[in-house]
Design an enzyme around this catalytic site. Structure first.
Site, PDB file in Angstrom:
ATOM      1  N   CYS A 117       0.833  -1.202   0.000  1.00 30.29           N
ATOM      2  CA  CYS A 117       0.000   0.000   0.000  1.00 30.29           C
ATOM      3  C   CYS A 117       0.874   1.262   0.000  1.00 30.29           C
ATOM      4  O   CYS A 117       1.564   1.523  -0.970  1.00 30.29           O
ATOM      5  CB  CYS A 117      -0.976  -0.024   1.172  1.00 30.29           C
ATOM      6  SG  CYS A 117      -2.381   1.088   0.959  1.00 30.29           S
ATOM      7  N   HIS A 119      -3.464  -5.509   0.861  1.00 30.28           N
ATOM      8  CA  HIS A 119      -3.383  -5.894   2.264  1.00 30.28           C
ATOM      9  C   HIS A 119      -3.804  -7.362   2.375  1.00 30.28           C
ATOM     10  O   HIS A 119      -4.668  -7.834   1.637  1.00 30.28           O
ATOM     11  CB  HIS A 119      -4.314  -5.033   3.115  1.00 30.28           C
ATOM     12  CG  HIS A 119      -3.905  -3.597   3.191  1.00 30.28           C
ATOM     13  ND1 HIS A 119      -2.787  -3.180   3.881  1.00 30.28           N
ATOM     14  CD2 HIS A 119      -4.464  -2.487   2.663  1.00 30.28           C
ATOM     15  CE1 HIS A 119      -2.677  -1.867   3.772  1.00 30.28           C
ATOM     16  NE2 HIS A 119      -3.680  -1.427   3.039  1.00 30.28           N
TER      17      HIS A 119
END
Length: 493
Positions: free
Chosen positions: A340, A437
């Site tokens: 991310c 994630h």
């Protein structure tokens, strides 16, 4: 499994302070009620956390409620955590309402209650939507129930209990000391109608012989006229995901010469450190958090994690020398991966034309991967299925980010999404970045990452099965150290 009444009252767990163990105990009761034949559901009206999760309909909630839903055996929903605060600096936070961005607010304006009534109304609407579908609702409070300077605008604690007429158990952490004062003071500072809802007390994180606290238990009950319903020993044999950033202080910070060393770069605004839970519990691995260049050098693998403010954290890494060290180690062949915000940092440049994160409109990246990121105002919250590298095993993950990352023409994607789209970027076998994630929860990714550093073969346990076993162990631990008969009598009254 125990067969009891078909329906019982809801239960609320509140605390004498933050990090007393409310989330873990709520998880335990979710699992206990499920084992006893009920259909429980978690609920926390307002959560403050940088660890979040994505629901099937693309909403964002606190990770703790996702964990509690897993313990209940159900999929998570935004109604379980209708208000989520994600701090973006020391003084500002992004407000997520019913899974979507509501706005950015200063701490002052938020805690002065400028949108309190709106948020509380929405929270209670979510509660009412859950009520016909589940029983009981396991409600978790936030922080301390007796923060008098914040109480008038508190939408997460006793106001919820009063509005829903829910019996309350007060949780205290004996490990931090002052347990008598914290329990007695918390109760005495409540209004009379709030005090009447406190039906029990749980002493959490006890060390040593519980029977040595028999006198202490009696003193608390005499002082408060409220029964102590449990004394829960601290445990190391059960692993439950923690979402409170305070738990980072208990993580390892140094390498171990006898294991595969994985360093997570310690960012000021680090988010979703639950991404590393699977690695942390792998017996081959020493996972530690550091922003010390010397400790980074000792790592076999370096992970740059997510951040709530990518540009600010990247600037800090440049200031403290970590950025230069990361770039040097990547060029020298070290395995470096980014997730991310960490993926965004690994690129050549991050642009913020709309000043989404602040007043800095562009900053050079670490120049490890041939990508450029443009931050956007709209947040992407998606659950995804994908194929990692060139493998054919379907993996799962979820995306939470405000930005689009563009790959240079020569760049190689890391993942192939189930719909055929490309995701992430890699350079060779040792450098890669992704928005996924949960990518490190997939066995094929774990083994690909660790195999170059170990000579022994290893069968990676299915992480979902592992977590379900932990929930069973947690339920057993809390059940054995609580007066469940009295708790059920309270809920059946």
């Amino acid at each position: 499994m125990t067969n009891r009444k078909k329906t019982i009252r809801n239960l609320m767990l509140v605390g004498t302070g933050s990090d007393v163990g409310k989330s873990v105990l709520a998880t335990a009761f979710c699992r206990i009620f499920r084992e006893d034949g009920y259909h429980p559901v978690p609920f926390k009206s307002q959560n403050m956390s940088l660890n979040s999760f994505v629901t099937t309909n693309g909403g964002e909630i606190g990770r703790a409620q996702a964990v509690q839903a897993e313990a209940c055996g159900i999929d998570c929903h935004t109604d379980m955590n209708p208000v989520l605060l994600k701090p973006s600096s020391d003084k500002t936070a992004q407000v997520i309402l019913n899974g979507k961005i509501f706005g950015n607010y200063s701490a002052g304006s938020y805690f002065r209650g400028e949108i309190k009534e709106l948020l509380f109304t929405e929270a209670m609407n979510a509660f009412r939507r859950l009520s016909p579908k589940y029983n009981p609702i396991v409600i978790e409070g936030a922080g301390s129930i007796s923060e008098l300077n914040l109480k008038n605008n508190d939408i997460a604690n006793m106001k919820v209990a009063l509005t829903t007429n829910t019996p309350v158990i007060l949780v205290a952490d004996i490990e931090r000391g002052g347990v008598f004062a914290s329990i007695y003071g918390s109760i005495q500072l409540l209004a009379p109608e709030e005090r009447q809802l406190i039906k029990g007390i749980i002493i959490n994180k006890f060390r040593g012989d519980i029977h040595l606290f028999d006198e202490g238990k009696k003193i608390i009950e005499d002082l408060t006229a409220i029964p102590v319903l449990g004394i829960i020993p601290t445990f190391n044999h059960i692993q439950i995901e923690e979402e409170d950033s305070v738990s980072l202080e208990r993580k390892a910070t140094f390498a171990n010469d006898n294991k595969i060393n994985i360093a997570v770069v310690l960012l000021r605004r680090l988010s979703n450190f639950t991404d590393f839970g699977r690695l942390e519990h792998d017996e081959r691995v020493q996972l530690y958090y550091t922003n010390n260049p010397t400790e980074l050098k000792k790592a076999d693998i370096i992970i740059i994690p997510g951040s709530k403010n990518t540009i600010a954290d990247l600037i800090e890494l440049k200031r403290n020398g970590v950025a230069a060290e990361l770039s040097r180690l990547a060029r020298a062949g070290k395995t470096v991966i980014g997730i991310c915000g960490g993926f965004q940092m690994m690129g050549q440049r991050i642009e913020d034309p709309n000043e989404t994160e602040g007043q800095i409109k562009a900053v050079p990246g670490l120049n490890i991967l041939p990508v450029t990121t443009i931050l956007e105002e709209e947040k992407q919250t998606i659950r995804s299925s994908f194929y990692y590298k060139n493998n054919n095993d379907l993996c799962s993950g979820y995306e939470i980010h405000m930005g689009k990352t563009l790959l240079a023409s020569e760049a190689i994607p890391l993942n192939r999404l189930e719909n055929g789209d490309k995701e992430g970027c890699r350079s060779g076998d040792n450098l890669w970045g992704t928005y996924m994630h949960g990518i490190l929860d997939n066995p094929i990714v774990i083994e690909d990452l660790l195999t170059p550093f170990t000579k022994t073969s290893h069968t990676t346990e299915d992480y979902s099965a592992y977590k379900q076993r932990q929930y069973r162990l947690l339920a057993q631990h809390v059940r054995e150290n609580s007066d469940m008969e009295t708790i059920y009598k309270i809920l059946e009254a």
